[in-house]
Each structure stands twice: as C-alpha cells, then as structure tokens.
Write an enzyme that holds these catalytic residues in place. Sequence first.
Site, PDB file in Angstrom:
ATOM      1  N   VAL A   1       0.859  -1.172   0.000  1.00 45.28           N
ATOM      2  CA  VAL A   1       0.000   0.000   0.000  1.00 45.28           C
ATOM      3  C   VAL A   1       0.902   1.231   0.000  1.00 45.28           C
ATOM      4  O   VAL A   1       1.822   1.323   0.814  1.00 45.28           O
ATOM      5  CB  VAL A   1      -0.880  -0.013   1.276  1.00 45.28           C
ATOM      6  CG1 VAL A   1      -1.729   1.234   1.365  1.00 45.28           C
ATOM      7  CG2 VAL A   1      -1.759  -1.258   1.308  1.00 45.28           C
ATOM      8  N   CYS A   2       0.661   2.149  -0.908  1.00 43.01           N
ATOM      9  CA  CYS A   2       1.491   3.362  -0.993  1.00 43.01           C
ATOM     10  C   CYS A   2       1.333   4.195   0.282  1.00 43.01           C
ATOM     11  O   CYS A   2       0.214   4.541   0.678  1.00 43.01           O
ATOM     12  CB  CYS A   2       1.091   4.196  -2.199  1.00 43.01           C
ATOM     13  SG  CYS A   2       1.830   5.843  -2.198  1.00 43.01           S
ATOM     14  N   VAL A   3       2.440   4.509   0.915  1.00 37.39           N
ATOM     15  CA  VAL A   3       2.406   5.179   2.220  1.00 37.39           C
ATOM     16  C   VAL A   3       1.772   6.572   2.140  1.00 37.39           C
ATOM     17  O   VAL A   3       0.938   6.930   2.986  1.00 37.39           O
ATOM     18  CB  VAL A   3       3.805   5.223   2.874  1.00 37.39           C
ATOM     19  CG1 VAL A   3       4.816   5.995   2.036  1.00 37.39           C
ATOM     20  CG2 VAL A   3       3.736   5.827   4.269  1.00 37.39           C
TER      21      VAL A   3
END
Lengths: 130, 120
Positions: free
Chosen positions: A77-79
Amino acid sequence: MQSFTLVVYGSPDTQAASTAYNFAQALLKAGHQIYRLFFYQDGVFNACSFNTPPQDEENLPASWQTLIQEYDLDAVVCVASALKRGIVNDAEAERYDLAASNLRKGFEISGLGQLIDGVIQSDRVINFLP
Amino acid sequence: MTPKNILVIVRQSPYSSILSAATLDIVLTAAAFEQTLTLIFMGEGVLHLLSSQDSKASGLKNISKALPSLELYEVDQVFVEKDALKERNLKTENLVMRPDTLSLSQIAETIEKADQVFNF
C-alpha cells in the site's frame, strides 16, 4: 508462465478494484506469478480492515486478504496515499498519535519505489484505473 | 539490469482528478530508479502544460510549475500531441516548457517501443 504486478487505483466500490481482484485470481489459476499487488491512490481503501458492508454485499478487502494469505502474495500500500486517506498500521498510528490502526493483515505499507520495482522486475504491469 | 522504457501518457485535464499529481510522482520515482522515461501529453492532457495557470482559488496544486524541472531529474523525453495543440489553438509558446510535438502515428510508434505504458 509470466510474472505480473497489478496496480489498483480504485476503492473497493469501483469496478477497477473488483476487476483487479478477478484478474489476480485468474492469473494464479492459470499458473502465472504475481510479483506484487500495489495499491495506489483510492486503491488503498482495499487494505482497510474497518469496512463492514451489508451481509448481502461482497467485502472486497476481506477477499483480497484471503487471496493474499492463500498465495502468500506481496501486497503493498502506498504510504503517501494511505496516510492521506487514514489507512495506517500500528507504527504509523503511534507516530501520528491516532486512535487506532486499520491496515488489514497481509498488506504492508511502503513507498512508490515498490511500484517502480514492480515495473523493473515483472514481465507485465497491469493498471486498474476507475 | 538494463533500464526499462517507461512511457507515461497524460490524457486527462489538470484539476479533474488527483491523477495529475500521481502521474508526476510516478515519473519522478521512475527517474530516481534510473529508468528510461518518456512523457507524452495528449488530448485534454496538453492543458497541463499551459502557462498562466492559477489554481489558488481551487485549493489544488499547480502542477505546471513542477514540469520544467523534470529536466533536472533527467526526464528530457517530454512530448506533446501536435493535433491536440492545434485543436485548442495553442502554440508551444503558450506552454511552460517547449516539448517537441508528435503526430498520432509517432505516438503509436512510441507506445510500440515502450516496455511499460502508464496511461492516465
């Protein structure tokens, strides 16, 4: 056999997300390898563990979790996308002093570099945009 | 490992979605990974390049300001669709940078040569 990275840009309510899920299942059934699932932008909502849809509706995040755990998939998941939308793991919840963490088991939070790494390492990258 | 040819196509107008910012993030990250990058603005996407944009009232980021700095990140393959400029009565002088123009058939060739296409 080919290796794939799937990039999901849509929330669980979008066709983009459900098509990505069906495509992932089809790939694995056909014996292909999924190098990485990358959840970007609204796609990070697929990694939320707090969603409780009505009983007669599919819980796509739960389905993702089952698939990820069954096949031991790398699900990132993209931070930046996640923090902006309130999807956090224990470490981020503590860092920002939030009431709870809500990242689903099986998913991990990391940077956009993991998407580019997916481009470099896999044979194909498929984007699922809403 | 040989770098991959990554092509990013921007077709949506700026401010219509959050994708513009996401596109730029992907381009910059790929550049940091030393991949070969090509960026093409097509259709409504050419409006990203328009100078004299003021997004203050909308509360959204003005991405056009960041575009000329792409060169610093060694993203020098930036193109714009020739017909899209013509249809909007725009000239390269109206843009924040001076990208070379491509015809649709040249864009098709570029897509064919790319290892990976991100189509936004």
